[in-house]
Design an enzyme around this catalytic site. Structure first.
Site, PDB file in Angstrom:
ATOM      1  N   HIS A 149       2.021   6.863  -0.258  1.00  0.00           N
ATOM      2  CA  HIS A 149       2.474   7.698  -1.371  1.00  0.00           C
ATOM      3  C   HIS A 149       3.977   7.911  -1.229  1.00  0.00           C
ATOM      4  O   HIS A 149       4.447   8.300  -0.149  1.00  0.00           O
ATOM      5  CB  HIS A 149       1.828   9.087  -1.330  1.00  0.00           C
ATOM      6  CG  HIS A 149       0.357   9.121  -1.545  1.00  0.00           C
ATOM      7  ND1 HIS A 149      -0.220   9.516  -2.731  1.00  0.00           N
ATOM      8  CD2 HIS A 149      -0.682   8.829  -0.717  1.00  0.00           C
ATOM      9  CE1 HIS A 149      -1.540   9.482  -2.632  1.00  0.00           C
ATOM     10  NE2 HIS A 149      -1.851   9.073  -1.409  1.00  0.00           N
TER      11      HIS A 149
ATOM     12  N   HIS B 282      -2.518   2.593   1.218  1.00  0.00           N
ATOM     13  CA  HIS B 282      -1.406   2.885   0.309  1.00  0.00           C
ATOM     14  C   HIS B 282      -0.485   3.934   0.915  1.00  0.00           C
ATOM     15  O   HIS B 282      -0.930   4.847   1.607  1.00  0.00           O
ATOM     16  CB  HIS B 282      -1.904   3.360  -1.063  1.00  0.00           C
ATOM     17  CG  HIS B 282      -2.931   4.446  -1.011  1.00  0.00           C
ATOM     18  ND1 HIS B 282      -4.256   4.215  -0.708  1.00  0.00           N
ATOM     19  CD2 HIS B 282      -2.837   5.782  -1.220  1.00  0.00           C
ATOM     20  CE1 HIS B 282      -4.923   5.359  -0.735  1.00  0.00           C
ATOM     21  NE2 HIS B 282      -4.082   6.333  -1.032  1.00  0.00           N
TER      22      HIS B 282
HETATM   23  P1  5GP Z   1      -5.518   9.105  -1.539  1.00  0.00           P
HETATM   24  O1  5GP Z   1      -6.193  10.387  -1.890  1.00  0.00           O
HETATM   25  O2  5GP Z   1      -6.522   7.998  -1.272  1.00  0.00           O
HETATM   26  O3  5GP Z   1      -4.475   9.201  -0.478  1.00  0.00           O
HETATM   27  O4  5GP Z   1      -4.694   8.690  -2.831  1.00  0.00           O
HETATM   28  C1  5GP Z   1      -5.248   7.990  -3.884  1.00  0.00           C
HETATM   29  C2  5GP Z   1      -4.331   8.190  -5.052  1.00  0.00           C
HETATM   30  O5  5GP Z   1      -4.628   7.192  -6.011  1.00  0.00           O
HETATM   31  C3  5GP Z   1      -4.503   9.539  -5.748  1.00  0.00           C
HETATM   32  O6  5GP Z   1      -3.251  10.208  -5.767  1.00  0.00           O
HETATM   33  C4  5GP Z   1      -5.001   9.173  -7.140  1.00  0.00           C
HETATM   34  O7  5GP Z   1      -4.452  10.005  -8.156  1.00  0.00           O
HETATM   35  C5  5GP Z   1      -4.541   7.732  -7.297  1.00  0.00           C
HETATM   36  N1  5GP Z   1      -5.410   6.905  -8.107  1.00  0.00           N
HETATM   37  C6  5GP Z   1      -6.768   6.783  -7.994  1.00  0.00           C
HETATM   38  N2  5GP Z   1      -7.245   5.892  -8.885  1.00  0.00           N
HETATM   39  C7  5GP Z   1      -6.162   5.427  -9.570  1.00  0.00           C
HETATM   40  C8  5GP Z   1      -6.017   4.485 -10.653  1.00  0.00           C
HETATM   41  O8  5GP Z   1      -6.981   3.892 -11.131  1.00  0.00           O
HETATM   42  N3  5GP Z   1      -4.761   4.280 -11.111  1.00  0.00           N
HETATM   43  C9  5GP Z   1      -3.660   4.915 -10.588  1.00  0.00           C
HETATM   44  N4  5GP Z   1      -2.490   4.631 -11.130  1.00  0.00           N
HETATM   45  N5  5GP Z   1      -3.767   5.823  -9.588  1.00  0.00           N
HETATM   46  C10 5GP Z   1      -4.985   6.061  -9.082  1.00  0.00           C
END
Ligand code: 5GP
Ligand code: ZN
Length: 113
Positions: free
Chosen positions: A101, A99
């Site tokens: 951001h 993903h």
């Molecule tokens: P990472 O830390 O992997 O770069 O980012 C994962 C992001 O996904 C985090 O900012 C977290 O808040 C978001 N996230 C995790 N689970 C969910 C979910 O079930 N729904 C949504 N909308 N965001 C999620």
């Protein structure tokens, strides 16, 4: 498939999906760290940047262009935004589905996510 982002894609889990095309989808992060916090993901499961292969260039480029369009749509393009791809544990990746951001707002430049 237990991946939470795959569940969002299939509609099994809720999310505010704001964009979808043949390759990618975008929805709002449920714990936003800035006024605008959107996640852009491929519509098929890829764990992370580590799993990208030759041939994925168009997909990754498309994710960035979609982020650009969403920034415009959100009204944050002019003031700027941060695009971030966390990879692996030390990179701060908590959801193992690739993903980007899209983070924007006055304080976005101070955030490391
Ligand atoms: P990472 O830390 O992997 O770069 O980012 C994962 C992001 O996904 C985090 O900012 C977290 O808040 C978001 N996230 C995790 N689970 C969910 C979910 O079930 N729904 C949504 N909308 N965001 C999620
Ligand atoms: Zn997935």
């Amino acid at each position: 498939m237990s991946c939470i982002f795959c569940k969002i894609l299939s509609g099994e889990a809720p999310a505010t999906i704001i964009y979808r095309d043949e390759q990618v989808s975008a929805f709002r992060d449920f714990h936003p760290i800035a006024r605008t916090h959107i996640l852009i993901i491929p519509n098929h499961h890829i764990d992370s940047v580590n799993e990208l292969e030759p041939g994925d260039e168009l997909l990754v480029g498309h994710m960035v262009l979609v982020a650009k369009e969403l920034a415009k749509q959100e009204g944050v393009a002019e003031h700027g935004y941060r695009l971030m791809i966390n990879t692996g544990v030390h990179g701060g990746q908590t959801v193992p589905h690739l993903h980007v951001h899209l983070i924007a707002g006055k304080l976005a430049r101070f955030l490391v996510g």
